[in-house]
Design a protein around this motif. Structure first.
Motif, mmCIF file in Angstrom:
data_model
loop_
_atom_site.group_PDB
_atom_site.id
_atom_site.type_symbol
_atom_site.label_atom_id
_atom_site.label_comp_id
_atom_site.label_asym_id
_atom_site.label_seq_id
_atom_site.Cartn_x
_atom_site.Cartn_y
_atom_site.Cartn_z
ATOM 1 N N UNK A 62 7.209 23.612 39.810
ATOM 2 C CA UNK A 62 6.878 22.438 40.627
ATOM 3 C C UNK A 62 7.381 22.645 42.054
ATOM 4 N N UNK A 63 8.619 23.118 42.188
ATOM 5 C CA UNK A 63 9.191 23.325 43.521
ATOM 6 C C UNK A 63 8.360 24.325 44.320
ATOM 7 N N UNK A 64 7.920 25.389 43.649
ATOM 8 C CA UNK A 64 7.103 26.408 44.316
ATOM 9 C C UNK A 64 5.798 25.804 44.831
ATOM 10 N N UNK A 216 15.117 22.806 45.648
ATOM 11 C CA UNK A 216 13.927 22.301 44.970
ATOM 12 C C UNK A 216 13.338 21.128 45.746
ATOM 13 N N UNK A 217 12.119 20.766 45.405
ATOM 14 C CA UNK A 217 11.457 19.657 46.095
ATOM 15 C C UNK A 217 10.483 18.968 45.138
ATOM 16 N N UNK A 218 10.594 17.640 45.058
ATOM 17 C CA UNK A 218 9.683 16.793 44.288
ATOM 18 C C UNK A 218 9.629 17.146 42.796
ATOM 19 N N UNK A 219 10.766 17.607 42.253
ATOM 20 C CA UNK A 219 10.848 17.882 40.821
ATOM 21 C C UNK A 219 11.412 16.655 40.099
ATOM 22 N N UNK A 281 9.477 16.339 30.445
ATOM 23 C CA UNK A 281 9.408 17.231 31.608
ATOM 24 C C UNK A 281 8.024 17.869 31.733
ATOM 25 N N UNK A 282 7.462 18.276 30.599
ATOM 26 C CA UNK A 282 6.112 18.855 30.617
ATOM 27 C C UNK A 282 5.095 17.808 31.067
ATOM 28 N N UNK A 283 5.278 16.576 30.602
ATOM 29 C CA UNK A 283 4.385 15.478 31.003
ATOM 30 C C UNK A 283 4.420 15.295 32.521
ATOM 31 N N UNK A 284 5.617 15.340 33.090
ATOM 32 C CA UNK A 284 5.696 15.165 34.542
ATOM 33 C C UNK A 284 5.036 16.335 35.263
ATOM 34 N N UNK A 285 5.289 17.535 34.791
ATOM 35 C CA UNK A 285 4.664 18.710 35.414
ATOM 36 C C UNK A 285 3.148 18.537 35.482
#
Length: 315
Positions: A62-64, A216-219, A281-285
């Motif tokens: 996500x950060x990438x 990181x960003x927006x994780x 976490x997978x749901x958010x991704x």
């Protein structure tokens, strides 16, 4: 469960190893950093005893993606991602503050508000607000960056500058970058049917003095998201918001009498509960990226990461 909790690699040119709450950072020849996102879970500044499957991969990917989506606004440290759990970038000197920005009164801000406080980090919070209401404008509420085991502490802009933690000139840049990133993050979230409630950014300086976004960003570890659909209806009824963030872990811990306070012990986390956290976490991704999450091979994560990083460094 196949998770990565700790790393002790010895890479060519390795100068040092720093272990944060979630990431391990390897200094290579004082030129670049290899950052390994582990599956450790931190809440209330305490690292939980069990890892969360795929969490490190999710945070890193996500950060990438988010750094790629914001690099036209704010320069960042990232140069390569040789492994699903690994980011490589420029060596930076981190600023010793986290730039927290809040669009809504949730989490820590709501807890402070309920306790009767109307100032947070020197910033006023209006009277008459309910938990999860939007602030009239997003507010920046910085925190000092704590070592592992210590608690991050709220601090005002004035104190940061007065104590020389960050120069005024640099702090103005950090504020500007923080607002730009939050605006873009809000737009990305809205396009996915989400509300970016609050988040934090970390910045550093490269060897040539450039201020860049790091970490990181927006994780889900650094940010709180609500589902936009039904948000106002839930607010009007005084119901809890449906959210995607680490807050559900904090609430579970609070319900089990743990807030990281002295004398408290972390409640037992069953395999079923650990799996439910991984699923969230997978749901958010998938919600924030709009892509299906592809699980990396975790049969031997340590060997996989080591091979991929060694292959990258040999180029």
């Amino acid at each position: 469960m196949n998770t990565i909790i700790d790393t002790n690699f010895k890479f060519p040119g390795q100068k040092s190893l720093y272990k944060g709450k979630v990431r391990a950072v390897y200094n290579i020849n004082d030129e670049e950093l290899v950052m390994v996102a582990t599956d450790r879970l931190s809440a209330f500044d305490v690292v939980m005893p069990k890892g969360i499957p795929y969490k490190g991969q999710i945070l890193n990917q996500i950060a990438t993606k988010m750094m790629a989506a914001t690099q036209d606004l704010v320069p960042n440290w990232l140069t390569a991602t040789p492994d699903p759990n690994v980011a490589v970038g420029h060596l930076c000197e981190p600023f010793k503050v986290e730039m927290v920005i809040r669009g809504y009164m949730s989490g820590h801000a709501a807890r402070e508000y309920k306790a009767g406080k109307r100032m947070l980090c020197g910033v006023p919070m209006p009277e008459g607000m309910k938990e999860n209401d939007a602030f009239p404008e997003p507010i920046i509420t910085p925190a000092t960056k704590a070592e592992m085991g210590d608690h991050d502490e709220d601090i005002s802009r004035e104190d940061i500058i007065a104590k020389g933690i960050v120069s005024e000139a640099d702090y103005l840049v950090l504020e500007d970058y923080t607002r730009k990133l939050f605006k873009r993050g809000t737009e990305i979230a809205a396009s996915r049917g989400l509300i970016l409630v609050d988040t934090k950014y970390e910045f550093g300086k490269t060897k040539d003095g450039q201020i860049v976004l790091i970490d990181e960003i927006h994780t889900p570890d650094s940010s709180r998201y609500f589902y936009a659909d039904g948000y106002q209806e839930r607010q009007d009824k005084g119901e809890a918001q449906k959210q995607l963030s680490k807050e559900f872990v904090r609430q579970w811990l609070i319900a089990n009498n743990f807030q990281g306070l002295e004398g408290q012990t972390v409640p037992f986390m069953s395999d079923e509960y650990i799996q439910s956290v991984s699923d969230r976490y997978i749901e958010l991704y998938e919600n924030i990226t709009g892509e299906t999450f592809v699980k990396a091979d975790v049969s031997n994560i340590q060997d996989r990461i080591e091979a991929n990083v060694l292959g990258y460094l040999a180029k």
